[in-house]
Design a protein around this motif. Sequence first.
Motif, short mmCIF file in Angstrom:
data_model
loop_
_atom_site.label_atom_id
_atom_site.label_comp_id
_atom_site.label_asym_id
_atom_site.label_seq_id
_atom_site.Cartn_x
_atom_site.Cartn_y
_atom_site.Cartn_z
N ASP A 193 0.57 -0.91 0.56
CA ASP A 193 0.28 -0.03 0.11
C ASP A 193 1.08 1.54 0.03
O ASP A 193 2.05 1.08 0.66
CB ASP A 193 -0.71 -0.32 1.24
CG ASP A 193 -2.17 -0.94 0.90
OD1 ASP A 193 -2.39 -1.59 0.51
OD2 ASP A 193 -3.16 -1.20 2.03
N LYS A 194 0.39 2.66 -0.78
CA LYS A 194 0.60 3.65 -0.61
C LYS A 194 0.05 4.12 0.03
O LYS A 194 -1.49 4.88 -0.08
CB LYS A 194 1.24 4.06 -1.77
CG LYS A 194 1.76 5.52 -2.50
CD LYS A 194 2.63 5.74 -3.72
CE LYS A 194 1.62 6.10 -4.11
NZ LYS A 194 1.46 7.32 -5.52
N VAL A 195 1.03 5.33 1.09
CA VAL A 195 0.05 6.44 1.66
C VAL A 195 0.74 7.52 1.64
O VAL A 195 2.14 7.69 1.93
CB VAL A 195 0.67 5.65 3.50
CG1 VAL A 195 -0.61 7.39 3.82
CG2 VAL A 195 0.26 5.34 3.94
N GLU A 196 -0.37 8.14 1.13
CA GLU A 196 0.59 9.98 0.53
C GLU A 196 0.00 10.47 1.67
O GLU A 196 -2.03 10.80 1.71
CB GLU A 196 0.17 10.30 -1.20
CG GLU A 196 0.20 11.65 -1.25
CD GLU A 196 0.42 11.92 -2.33
OE1 GLU A 196 0.41 13.16 -2.57
OE2 GLU A 196 -0.33 11.10 -3.46
N ILE A 197 0.91 11.73 2.20
CA ILE A 197 0.02 12.97 2.82
C ILE A 197 0.74 13.79 2.40
O ILE A 197 2.06 14.45 2.62
CB ILE A 197 0.49 12.32 4.55
CG1 ILE A 197 0.53 10.96 5.14
CG2 ILE A 197 -0.03 13.82 5.20
CD1 ILE A 197 0.61 11.11 6.55
N LYS A 198 -0.15 14.55 2.32
CA LYS A 198 -0.08 16.21 1.30
C LYS A 198 0.42 16.98 2.15
O LYS A 198 0.08 17.01 3.61
CB LYS A 198 -1.63 17.03 1.24
CG LYS A 198 -2.16 16.12 -0.22
CD LYS A 198 -1.64 15.77 -1.60
CE LYS A 198 -2.28 15.50 -2.51
NZ LYS A 198 -2.13 14.88 -3.70
#
Length: 71
Positions: free
Chosen positions: A56-61
């Motif tokens: 899984d890829k988690v992106e936090i702006k």
Amino acid sequence: METIKIKTPMIQLDQFLKWASILQSGGEIRFLLEENKIFINGNLCTAKRKKLYPGDKVEIKGIGTYLIQGE
């Protein structure tokens, strides 16, 4: 993108953010969720206990992008 290794088959989002030293406490996730800043595999996430798995890829702006990797 930073790779974060987990030692379990899955991890909850709030636990992951503490494990990866992105947040000091799990309670801080509320602000990121309210501001629609967290995306899992490109999809907006609104659940603090979302289950994450290796790959899984988690992106936090405004903070970064992280790839979850198993042992």
